[in-house]
Design a protein around this motif. Structure first.
Motif, PDB file in Angstrom:
ATOM      1  N   THR A   1       0.820  -1.211   0.000  1.00  0.00           N
ATOM      2  CA  THR A   1       0.000   0.000   0.000  1.00  0.00           C
ATOM      3  C   THR A   1       0.855   1.261   0.000  1.00  0.00           C
ATOM      4  O   THR A   1       0.500   2.243  -0.653  1.00  0.00           O
ATOM      5  CB  THR A   1      -1.002   0.020   1.169  1.00  0.00           C
TER       6      THR A   1
ATOM      7  N   GLY B   1      -4.517   4.391   2.938  1.00  0.00           N
ATOM      8  CA  GLY B   1      -4.718   3.299   2.000  1.00  0.00           C
ATOM      9  C   GLY B   1      -4.629   1.943   2.662  1.00  0.00           C
ATOM     10  O   GLY B   1      -4.202   1.802   3.807  1.00  0.00           O
TER      11      GLY B   1
ATOM     12  N   LEU C   1      -5.394  -2.648   1.796  1.00  0.00           N
ATOM     13  CA  LEU C   1      -5.778  -3.771   0.952  1.00  0.00           C
ATOM     14  C   LEU C   1      -7.253  -4.044   1.211  1.00  0.00           C
ATOM     15  O   LEU C   1      -7.650  -4.219   2.367  1.00  0.00           O
ATOM     16  CB  LEU C   1      -4.936  -4.983   1.345  1.00  0.00           C
TER      17      LEU C   1
ATOM     18  N   VAL D   1      -5.844  -2.945  -3.993  1.00  0.00           N
ATOM     19  CA  VAL D   1      -5.199  -1.892  -3.215  1.00  0.00           C
ATOM     20  C   VAL D   1      -6.017  -0.625  -3.445  1.00  0.00           C
ATOM     21  O   VAL D   1      -6.265  -0.248  -4.586  1.00  0.00           O
ATOM     22  CB  VAL D   1      -3.734  -1.685  -3.655  1.00  0.00           C
TER      23      VAL D   1
END
Length: 93
Positions: free
Chosen positions: A16, A25, A27, A42
């Motif tokens: 990420t 951010g 997954l 992602v």
């Protein structure tokens, strides 16, 4: 709730950081209602209804169906011989 191994958190954080470049951010794991398959992407931020799992700065976002299906699982990750990331889901010992 899904948990992550140390290997998984390290690789999720690395992926990420390189792909999104922001601490928001992570997954995202999702599952369509009519299948047992999971999709992994992602993403720069979770969706409103996502369950968020964090470990050591790594963030995994679970959409509702995936959160239910993976509630008792452990996410692990390894690098294969080609340096590709391989995720696996296991049960607690």
């Amino acid at each position: 709730m899904l948990t992550m191994t140390e290997n998984a958190s390290t690789l999720v954080r690395t992926i990420t950081d390189q792909s999104v470049g922001t601490t928001e951010g992570g997954l995202r794991i999702s599952q369509a209602e009519s299948t047992t398959d999971f999709a992994v992407d992602v993403v720069p931020a979770p969706e409103a209804a996502d369950q968020i799992v964090e470990r050591e700065g790594a963030r995994v976002f679970l959409e509702e169906n995936a959160a239910t299906a993976l509630s008792d699982r452990i996410l692990d990750a390894q690098l294969d011989e080609n340096n590709a990331v391989r995720f696996s889901l296991g049960l607690p010992a």
